[in-house]
Design a protein around this motif. Structure first.
Motif, PDB file in Angstrom:
ATOM      1  N   GLU A  61       0.814  -1.214   0.000  1.00  0.00           N
ATOM      2  CA  GLU A  61       0.000   0.000   0.000  1.00  0.00           C
ATOM      3  C   GLU A  61       0.846   1.261   0.000  1.00  0.00           C
ATOM      4  OE1 GLU A  61      -3.749  -2.141   2.330  1.00  0.00           O
ATOM      5  OE2 GLU A  61      -2.393  -0.795   3.405  1.00  0.00           O
ATOM      6  N   ARG A  62       2.062   1.186   0.567  1.00  0.00           N
ATOM      7  CA  ARG A  62       2.959   2.353   0.554  1.00  0.00           C
ATOM      8  C   ARG A  62       3.481   2.642  -0.843  1.00  0.00           C
ATOM      9  NH1 ARG A  62       5.193   0.247   5.356  1.00  0.00           N
ATOM     10  NH2 ARG A  62       6.997  -0.558   4.215  1.00  0.00           N
ATOM     11  N   GLY A 110      -5.461   3.503  -2.490  1.00  0.00           N
ATOM     12  CA  GLY A 110      -6.705   2.757  -2.653  1.00  0.00           C
ATOM     13  C   GLY A 110      -6.549   1.395  -3.281  1.00  0.00           C
ATOM     14  N   THR A 111      -5.322   1.011  -3.641  1.00  0.00           N
ATOM     15  CA  THR A 111      -5.115  -0.310  -4.250  1.00  0.00           C
ATOM     16  C   THR A 111      -5.492  -1.413  -3.257  1.00  0.00           C
ATOM     17  OG1 THR A 111      -3.307   0.469  -5.670  1.00  0.00           O
ATOM     18  CG2 THR A 111      -3.426  -1.903  -5.260  1.00  0.00           C
ATOM     19  N   PRO A 112      -6.411  -2.314  -3.633  1.00  0.00           N
ATOM     20  CA  PRO A 112      -6.761  -3.411  -2.729  1.00  0.00           C
ATOM     21  C   PRO A 112      -5.679  -4.484  -2.732  1.00  0.00           C
ATOM     22  CG  PRO A 112      -8.021  -3.584  -4.757  1.00  0.00           C
ATOM     23  CD  PRO A 112      -7.236  -2.312  -4.856  1.00  0.00           C
ATOM     24  N   VAL A 113      -5.283  -4.901  -1.527  1.00  0.00           N
ATOM     25  CA  VAL A 113      -4.236  -5.916  -1.375  1.00  0.00           C
ATOM     26  C   VAL A 113      -4.754  -7.015  -0.450  1.00  0.00           C
ATOM     27  CG1 VAL A 113      -1.855  -6.377  -0.671  1.00  0.00           C
ATOM     28  CG2 VAL A 113      -2.460  -4.138  -1.623  1.00  0.00           C
ATOM     29  N   VAL A 114      -4.526  -8.257  -0.834  1.00  0.00           N
ATOM     30  CA  VAL A 114      -4.838  -9.405   0.016  1.00  0.00           C
ATOM     31  C   VAL A 114      -3.558 -10.194   0.230  1.00  0.00           C
ATOM     32  CG1 VAL A 114      -6.109 -11.585   0.218  1.00  0.00           C
ATOM     33  CG2 VAL A 114      -7.234  -9.556  -0.732  1.00  0.00           C
ATOM     34  N   ARG A 115      -3.251 -10.458   1.490  1.00  0.00           N
ATOM     35  CA  ARG A 115      -2.046 -11.217   1.848  1.00  0.00           C
ATOM     36  C   ARG A 115      -2.407 -12.694   2.002  1.00  0.00           C
ATOM     37  NH1 ARG A 115       1.685  -9.868   7.177  1.00  0.00           N
ATOM     38  NH2 ARG A 115       3.000 -11.727   7.139  1.00  0.00           N
ATOM     39  N   VAL A 116      -1.566 -13.549   1.436  1.00  0.00           N
ATOM     40  CA  VAL A 116      -1.805 -14.990   1.480  1.00  0.00           C
ATOM     41  C   VAL A 116      -0.561 -15.701   1.993  1.00  0.00           C
ATOM     42  CG1 VAL A 116      -2.372 -17.047   0.123  1.00  0.00           C
ATOM     43  CG2 VAL A 116      -3.346 -14.826  -0.517  1.00  0.00           C
ATOM     44  N   GLY A 158      -6.074  -6.353   3.239  1.00  0.00           N
ATOM     45  CA  GLY A 158      -5.412  -5.093   3.521  1.00  0.00           C
ATOM     46  C   GLY A 158      -6.446  -3.993   3.763  1.00  0.00           C
ATOM     47  N   SER A 159      -5.976  -2.770   3.896  1.00  0.00           N
ATOM     48  CA  SER A 159      -6.849  -1.653   4.271  1.00  0.00           C
ATOM     49  C   SER A 159      -7.953  -1.381   3.255  1.00  0.00           C
ATOM     50  CB  SER A 159      -6.009  -0.374   4.441  1.00  0.00           C
ATOM     51  OG  SER A 159      -5.032  -0.546   5.433  1.00  0.00           O
ATOM     52  N   PRO A 204     -14.903  -7.342   0.996  1.00  0.00           N
ATOM     53  CA  PRO A 204     -15.299  -8.759   1.063  1.00  0.00           C
ATOM     54  C   PRO A 204     -15.298  -9.454  -0.289  1.00  0.00           C
ATOM     55  CG  PRO A 204     -16.687  -7.449   2.513  1.00  0.00           C
ATOM     56  CD  PRO A 204     -15.827  -6.479   1.766  1.00  0.00           C
ATOM     57  N   ALA A 205     -15.665  -8.739  -1.343  1.00  0.00           N
ATOM     58  CA  ALA A 205     -15.669  -9.345  -2.679  1.00  0.00           C
ATOM     59  C   ALA A 205     -14.260  -9.727  -3.115  1.00  0.00           C
ATOM     60  CB  ALA A 205     -16.289  -8.387  -3.694  1.00  0.00           C
ATOM     61  N   HIS A 206     -13.269  -8.931  -2.727  1.00  0.00           N
ATOM     62  CA  HIS A 206     -11.881  -9.263  -3.064  1.00  0.00           C
ATOM     63  C   HIS A 206     -11.455 -10.540  -2.338  1.00  0.00           C
ATOM     64  CE1 HIS A 206     -11.574  -4.715  -3.762  1.00  0.00           C
ATOM     65  NE2 HIS A 206     -11.458  -5.279  -4.950  1.00  0.00           N
TER      66      HIS A 206
END
Length: 270
Positions: A103-104, A109-115, A133-134, A138-140
């Motif tokens: 995100e930095r 506003g970029t959606p990030v999901v950590r796996v 991420g921030s 839920p859809a992501h």
């Protein structure tokens, strides 16, 4: 159809690619990046998926799955920062790296999901934990869960628990391999041929894991069922306790969690 790019087609990246193809996803909805031309040609021939440069993947894909080694993340993020299409979902499979790092560097506003996946993804039996991420909705999370379900099981956890997940299931297969290796050596010590010892232990491990998964019984209950009064198993259990094997495992897994946290802090600003 959602277009997906896998950035870094090593073992985990290829396993996910194979899982998505096996689940019926069209090859023309997928792309990947890989630094070695021979590897690009190999994967394109095997799966019918095209290899592209990072800029092209960032511009065209709806979902970017980052599967590079953690030490390679900085130059990749520098490339993505200027090439990524706004709103693109970024999915990180990099151990120890927090969503805040992405995100930095990426547009606001970029959606990030950590796996945190693990290597049984290679045989379709992964255990993956995902965290939002921030800016991830839920859809992501649902999209990522659907993608990863093609190669194993998925759980959702708060990102604050990801270092523990990394230590437990991310590194977990290595602990099992370590124990199996020691048990095979024990069989050789007792006079069994290596091939026989290996077959005995591997099938015992597969059978025990299947019982754990399918029986619904607690591990203690299953162990007690094998442990007869005054028998061989309790004699072995006593030695394991004498050598503090349980305490060693607790300490080892705690060390892995601390190391995961260190990997994340290494990328913090300042």
């Amino acid at each position: 159809m959602t277009t997906i790019a896998i950035l870094g087609a090593g073992k985990i990246g290829e396993a996910l690619l194979a899982g998505l193809i096996g689940a019926g996803r069209a090859p023309d909805s997928l792309m990947f990046t890989e630094r070695y031309p021979d590897r690009v040609a190999e994967l394109t021939e095997r799966y019918g998926v095209r290899g592209v440069e990072t800029d092209e993947a960032a511009a065209q894909a709806d979902v970017l799955i980052v599967a590079v080694k953690p030490q390679d993340i900085d130059p990749l993020l520098q490339s993505l920062a200027t090439a990524i299409t706004p709103g693109t979902l970024v999915v990180s499979l990099c151990a120890g790296l927090p969503t805040a790092l992405y995100e930095r560097h990426l547009p606001a506003g970029t959606p990030v999901v950590r796996v945190m996946p693990n290597t049984p993804m290679l045989v379709g039996e992964a255990m993956s934990a995902i965290s939002a991420g921030s800016h991830a909705e839920p859809a992501h999370l649902q999209l990522v869960e659907d993608l990863l379900s093609t190669v194993g099981k998925v759980v959702r956890v708060p990102e604050s628990q990801q270092d523990a997940v990394t230590a437990l299931s991310g590194s977990g297969p290595a602990y099992f391999f370590f124990l199996v290796e020691a048990m095979i050596d024990a069989g050789i010590l007792l006079g069994l041929p290596r091939a026989v010892s290996t077959e005995l232990i591997i099938q015992s491990a597969v059978g025990a894991a299947t019982m754990l998964r399918d029986s619904g019984e607690h591990p203690v209950t299953l162990r007690e069922a094998v442990t007869s009064p005054g028998g061989t198993t309790i004699a072995a259990i006593r030695e394991l306790e004498n050598h503090r094997v349980r305490a060693a495992l607790l300490t080892a897994i705690e060390a892995a969690a601390l190391r995961s946290a260190e990997l994340g802090k290494a990328h913090e600003p300042g």
